[in-house]
Scaffold this motif. Structure first.
Motif, PDB file in Angstrom:
ATOM      1  N   VAL A 204      67.293 -79.448  14.898  1.00 42.05           N
ATOM      2  CA  VAL A 204      67.484 -80.895  14.851  1.00 42.05           C
ATOM      3  C   VAL A 204      66.630 -81.478  13.737  1.00 42.05           C
ATOM      4  CG1 VAL A 204      68.024 -81.079  17.297  1.00 42.05           C
ATOM      5  CG2 VAL A 204      65.642 -81.288  16.545  1.00 42.05           C
TER       6      VAL A 204
ATOM      7  N   ARG B  34      72.213 -79.983  27.644  1.00 37.88           N
ATOM      8  CA  ARG B  34      71.997 -81.171  26.812  1.00 37.88           C
ATOM      9  C   ARG B  34      70.541 -81.210  26.379  1.00 37.88           C
ATOM     10  NH1 ARG B  34      73.901 -86.350  29.927  1.00 37.88           N
ATOM     11  NH2 ARG B  34      72.300 -85.579  31.358  1.00 37.88           N
TER      12      ARG B  34
ATOM     13  N   ILE C 192      70.582 -85.951  22.233  1.00 41.28           N
ATOM     14  CA  ILE C 192      70.737 -85.890  20.776  1.00 41.28           C
ATOM     15  C   ILE C 192      71.669 -84.766  20.343  1.00 41.28           C
ATOM     16  CG2 ILE C 192      68.532 -86.990  20.214  1.00 41.28           C
ATOM     17  CD1 ILE C 192      67.372 -84.165  19.784  1.00 41.28           C
ATOM     18  N   THR C 193      71.863 -83.750  21.201  1.00 42.66           N
ATOM     19  CA  THR C 193      72.764 -82.654  20.872  1.00 42.66           C
ATOM     20  C   THR C 193      72.948 -81.788  22.105  1.00 42.66           C
ATOM     21  OG1 THR C 193      73.207 -80.872  19.273  1.00 42.66           O
ATOM     22  CG2 THR C 193      70.948 -81.079  20.091  1.00 42.66           C
ATOM     23  N   THR C 194      73.782 -80.773  21.973  1.00 43.10           N
ATOM     24  CA  THR C 194      73.972 -79.819  23.060  1.00 43.10           C
ATOM     25  C   THR C 194      73.807 -78.407  22.511  1.00 43.10           C
ATOM     26  OG1 THR C 194      76.365 -79.733  22.672  1.00 43.10           O
ATOM     27  CG2 THR C 194      75.555 -81.329  24.299  1.00 43.10           C
TER      28      THR C 194
ATOM     29  N   ILE D 182      68.629 -74.474  19.055  1.00 41.26           N
ATOM     30  CA  ILE D 182      69.297 -75.518  18.281  1.00 41.26           C
ATOM     31  C   ILE D 182      68.321 -76.124  17.284  1.00 41.26           C
ATOM     32  CG2 ILE D 182      68.758 -77.469  19.804  1.00 41.26           C
ATOM     33  CD1 ILE D 182      72.230 -76.773  18.299  1.00 41.26           C
TER      34      ILE D 182
END
Length: 308
Positions: free
Chosen positions: A74, A51, A59-61, A72
């Motif tokens: 963002v 995470r 906020i995301t994985t 990732i």
């Protein structure tokens, strides 16, 4: 004998190793950026989903690869962002970044160093008689390394410069080809520019510089050319003896015809077939010079543009 196997992830195996902006530039921990599009990379337990948290909020994985890495992208708002990564109750040290607003750009009027008076007048004969280009300088408030600038000259035609990337804060020089300036002798051009920011946003145009190029003693209108491109004809107000002239053919290379005596009648200049064939499919710029046999500089005509 009881053996208890811990499923907790060691903190050392869980980390953020880099944060980069949309251009791929590393943003060190505890620094600022003006970019809101970020790419986070790090390490984690193989095969797990970690995470990503921003200020304590998920906020995301991201999925961890067989190499033990994850990545990732963002999009974040302006402000302070404390990024961490967690799994199974373990959490990495934070990577803190402050996203600040792009500075407000003030796209000032471009400058021509060889202009006189208030910077809006140019005398071709004294300023660039021997020069192959006109220097135009661009500088503005909010300039940043990596921004891209394009200059635009609106004269007899619109000429757009190559795009230049800002490598240092300060004036950026652009060069207007000589014939574009020749083509507005006795007339005017307007000069402006646009700026492309790091996120691709185009800002501008800038404040316009109106540049008036002083007239010559004779108004040398563009020449004409026959449909087969073999004969260039010169005729202008005030044409008379003992003036002489020659035509210039500017294509892949520049060629000059021989000098010919002028009188009140149209004067024809023969163009060799080789000049035509070497420019097949290209635009050629054609003009002429006049010598008045008075010991003064040559005078230059405006330009005829013809695709071969």
């Amino acid at each position: 004998m009881d053996v208890t196997t811990s499923t907790a992830t060691p903190l050392a195996a869980l980390s953020i190793t880099s944060v980069r902006d949309s251009a791929g530039t590393l943003i060190p921990d505890s620094t600022t950026t003006q970019d809101t599009e970020l790419t986070l990379s790090g390490m984690g337990p193989v095969g797990r989903v970690v995470r990503i948290l921003d200020n304590g909020n998920v906020i995301t994985t991201a999925s961890v690869t067989v190499a033990g890495t994850w990545e990732i992208s963002v999009i974040v708002a302006l402000g302070v962002h404390s990024f961490t990564v967690s799994v199974d109750g373990a959490e990495s040290p934070p990577w803190v970044i402050t996203v600040v607003a792009e500075p407000t750009l003030d796209l000032l009027r471009p400058r021509v160093p060889k202009a006189y008076g208030d910077g809006t007048h140019l005398n071709f004969d004294s300023a660039m008689y021997e020069d192959s280009y006109l220097s135009v300088m661009v500088g503005y408030t909010g300039m940043k390394v990596g921004q891209k600038i394009r200059l635009r000259w609106r004269g007899a035609v619109v000429y757009e410069s190559e795009i230049k990337t800002v490598s240092a804060i300060g004036d950026v020089e652009f060069r207007i080809p000589r014939l574009e300036v020749v083509d507005v002798i006795g007339r005017a051009a307007s000069i402006d520019y646009t700026v492309t920011l790091g996120n691709g946003t185009v800002v501008g145009p800038s404040v316009v510089l109106p540049l008036k190029v002083d007239a010559q003693p004779l108004d040398l209108v563009p020449p004409t050319i026959t449909s087969d491109n073999r004969i260039v004809t010169v005729l202008y107000p005030g044409m008379n003896t003992p003036q002489t002239g020659r035509a210039r053919w500017s294509g892949v290379v520049a060629h000059d015809t021989g000098e010919q005596n002028l009188d009140t009648r149209p004067e024809n200049f023969d163009i060799p077939s080789a000049w035509i064939s070497e420019n097949s499919g290209r635009e050629v710029l054609i003009n002429y010079t006049v010598y008045r046999n008075d010991g003064q500089h040559l005078l230059f005509s405006r330009v005829l543009r013809k695709r071969m």
